[in-house]
Enzyme design. Structure first.
Site, mmCIF file in Angstrom:
data_model
loop_
_atom_site.group_PDB
_atom_site.id
_atom_site.type_symbol
_atom_site.label_atom_id
_atom_site.label_comp_id
_atom_site.label_asym_id
_atom_site.label_seq_id
_atom_site.Cartn_x
_atom_site.Cartn_y
_atom_site.Cartn_z
ATOM 1 N N ARG A 111 0.942 -1.161 -0.057
ATOM 2 C CA ARG A 111 -0.108 0.041 -0.033
ATOM 3 C C ARG A 111 0.850 1.116 0.017
ATOM 4 O O ARG A 111 1.982 1.227 0.423
ATOM 5 C CB ARG A 111 -0.879 0.078 1.113
ATOM 6 C CG ARG A 111 -1.970 -1.319 1.290
ATOM 7 C CD ARG A 111 -2.822 -0.997 2.524
ATOM 8 N NE ARG A 111 -3.596 -2.300 2.569
ATOM 9 C CZ ARG A 111 -4.542 -2.436 3.543
ATOM 10 N NH1 ARG A 111 -4.684 -1.482 4.669
ATOM 11 N NH2 ARG A 111 -5.155 -3.583 3.702
ATOM 12 N N SER B 178 -7.880 -1.361 1.220
ATOM 13 C CA SER B 178 -8.962 -1.554 1.948
ATOM 14 C C SER B 178 -9.640 -0.155 2.541
ATOM 15 O O SER B 178 -10.094 0.459 1.730
ATOM 16 C CB SER B 178 -8.373 -2.344 3.252
ATOM 17 O OG SER B 178 -9.170 -2.824 4.079
ATOM 18 N N ARG C 262 -14.298 -5.563 5.907
ATOM 19 C CA ARG C 262 -14.654 -5.143 7.450
ATOM 20 C C ARG C 262 -16.128 -5.082 7.293
ATOM 21 O O ARG C 262 -16.923 -4.604 6.396
ATOM 22 C CB ARG C 262 -13.746 -4.372 7.535
ATOM 23 C CG ARG C 262 -12.411 -4.499 7.628
ATOM 24 C CD ARG C 262 -11.587 -3.088 8.122
ATOM 25 N NE ARG C 262 -10.238 -3.453 8.189
ATOM 26 C CZ ARG C 262 -9.303 -2.944 8.956
ATOM 27 N NH1 ARG C 262 -9.789 -1.965 9.898
ATOM 28 N NH2 ARG C 262 -7.987 -3.242 8.900
ATOM 29 N N GLU D 11 -10.925 -10.948 13.741
ATOM 30 C CA GLU D 11 -9.923 -9.842 14.046
ATOM 31 C C GLU D 11 -10.672 -8.762 14.943
ATOM 32 O O GLU D 11 -11.869 -8.470 14.444
ATOM 33 C CB GLU D 11 -9.200 -9.139 12.872
ATOM 34 C CG GLU D 11 -8.175 -10.282 12.204
ATOM 35 C CD GLU D 11 -7.484 -9.554 10.995
ATOM 36 O OE1 GLU D 11 -6.302 -9.685 11.013
ATOM 37 O OE2 GLU D 11 -8.150 -9.082 10.499
#
Length: 546
Positions: free
Chosen positions: A45, A147, A309, A391
């Protein structure tokens, strides 16, 4: 006065034209650490504006992935998808140029639209389902996404044939090869001009149709429909926007996509804790506009840009802490999935809540506690020995109803749908159920604090050893463990965890941003948590000062 949680203003928005121009014009220097290819917990990234994510990076990284495939004997198709970040389309085009030049059977989205990370993992596993683990024709994939990172960032992630995030051995090999190619002025990189590629001749795959049609194998969608649960789904401008629309249509759900807008500047977002635009569905600041609508729906959900997520908003509690929802999800799933293996474990990262430990113990299940990074759950999800992996940063996946593998990467869509299933089946919102769990196991005060850290400071923090803590007590309780390796698999955690009977803290550097993360939890209330954090900061400060 902080602007966190306030609507973004024109001055907060990135110049997309300048971002894309820098992608093509800026050239990285392999001798500068900040300009090298570096895989964090989930891919490479960076930003074109800081010369850390440019065309040369993607040319070299894609060629390195091709070379890695050759080394591993992988000859099957490569699934390729992208999210809605401004740099994702240019990077996808660059990757196609290299893949086609190397005669890779690349499979792109048949609608030329966005592909969530879980849909790419699902596609890889679907293709490989009947193939032996050693079959060279197995598929793998690349998803172009940073993300939840800010709009100025780009990301590039490789998923091997197991469908999940590549492990450190793979990413280290790929990063080294990519940096060597950049240092050699891209000698060894093969490419063809995108204008010379007939896209219709590439492999086509309808990621959305295949993923959405299979959802009935993992979520009780009939129960949600019959209960009439009013769902508001906010893709937060990300890749799941059309997926949610099709889910509602295909399964007859009372579901509304509350914000169907896609804009690479994300001008409709509220600012995150540090006054940046960040599509984090677990952040109260980033989710402020959604929380304000909590009374309009039975369940409100949010996903980040690549939908790996989840964020859960209920009328009675607002945005749930990710740890709280993970605990409820585990409690519910292991009681409502009779087809799951009786010996399958609960997987959690070691910075997740102690409530999960207690829920798992009450269920009579084995706890697998691993370092941060979803890659640690991949083998267990693949063979069914781990039924749920989660997570603390609101990423999780779990098995199909029959105990088979669903995805080996995080899936924010199924976690959002699970919240609606829990309400439909139990008549209680996930937050109401969590309140019952706290009555049973104790009230958790949990907080993760991010703070700026240079690459050098992050490197120091990652090397903290247990003997860095000389204290025998933490916030008035005897220290029961000092961990530099996870108890579930013995892997290094890249930081340190210190725990007592009712509290713990962990410190580790971020793998994707120039910050360090300080996690802490207490089952003795907020005041005790504050004491734990104060003593934890002293340890971290001493380490960074050294």
């Amino acid at each position: 006065m902080s602007r966190a949680g306030q609507p973004a203003e024109a001055s907060d928005l990135v110049d997309i034209d300048a971002l894309i121009a820098a992608y093509y014009d800026s050239k990285p220097d392999a001798a500068v650490p900040e300009q090298r290819v570096a895989f964090g917990t989930s891919g490479h990234r960076g930003s074109s504006l800081t010369t850390s994510f440019n065309e040369d990076h993607i040319l070299a990284t894609t060629q390195a992935i091709v070379d890695y495939r050759r080394e591993q004997g992988i000859t099957g198709p490569l699934f390729l998808g992208r999210d809605t970040h401004g740099l994702s389309r240019p990077a996808e085009r660059t990757a196609v140029e290299v893949l086609v030049a190397n005669h890779i059977d690349v499979r792109i989205d048949s609608r030329d639209e966005w592909v969530p990370t879980p849909a790419l993992s699902h596609a890889i596993l679907a293709y490989n389902r009947d193939l032996d683990a050693a079959d060279p024709n197995r598929a793998d994939g690349i998803v172009v996404t940073p993300s939840h990172n800010p709009p100025r960032d780009g990301g590039f992630k490789y998923n091997p044939p197991h469908g999940g995030p590549a492990d450190t051995d793979a990413t280290s090999w790929i990063a080294k090869r990519a940096n060597d190619l950049i240092a050699a002025d891209l000698v060894g990189v093969y490419r063809v001009r995108h204008a010379d590629i007939v896209l219709e001749t590439l492999g086509q795959y309808d990621f959305r149709e295949e993923y959405v049609r299979d959802l009935a194998a993992i979520i009780d969608l009939e129960a949600i429909r019959e209960a009439g649960v009013r769902i508001g789904a906010d893709p937060l401008g990300g890749a799941s926007v059309d997926y949610w629309a099709l889910i509602g249509e295909m399964y007859g759900l009372n579901l509304e996509v509350v914000n169907p807008d896609v804009d690479p500047t994300w001008k409709f977002m509220t600012l995150d804790w540090d006054e940046k635009i960040r599509m984090d569905p677990s952040s109260p600041s980033a989710m402020a506009s959604l929380v304000a609508r909590r009374d309009e729906y039975d369940i409100l959900t949010g996903n980040d840009a690549d939908a790996d997520r989840h964020g859960i908003v209920t009328p009675d509690a607002g945005l749930m802490n990710p740890n709280h929802f993970l605990a409820v999800a585990i409690d519910y799933l292991f009681s409502h999935r009779p087809g799951w293996p009786v010996d399958a474990a609960v997987g959690k990262t070691l910075v997740s809540s102690m409530i999960i430990d207690r829920v798992t113990e009450a269920l009579g299940r084995r706890l697998l506690e691993v370092p941060v990074g979803f890659k640690w759950f991949v083998p267990g999800l693949l063979d069914g020995s781990v039924a749920f992996g989660g997570e603390e940063s609101a990423g999780a996946s779990f098995l199909r109803m029959d105990g088979g593998v669903w995805t080996t990467d995080k899936d924010g869509i199924i976690l959002c749908l699970l919240a609606a299933e829990i309400l439909a089946v139990t008549g209680k919102t996930p937050s109401q159920r969590y309140a019952e769990l706290e009555e049973q196991f104790g009230a958790s005060a949990y907080q993760r604090v991010d703070a700026p850290a240079t690459p050098e400071q992050k490197a120091t923090l990652a090397k903290l050893a247990p003997d860095a803590v000389t204290a025998t007590e933490l916030a008035g309780e005897p220290i029961t463990a000092k961990l530099s390796h996870a108890p579930g698999n013995g892997a290094a955690i890249g930081g340190l965890k210190v725990q007592t009977e009712h509290a713990w803290f962990a410190a580790r550097p971020s793998g994707t941003e120039d910050v360090y993360k300080l996690y802490a939890e207490s089952l003795r209330g907020p005041e005790h948590l504050a004491q734990v954090q104060q003593e934890a900061r002293a340890v971290v400060s001493a380490a960074l000062g050294a």
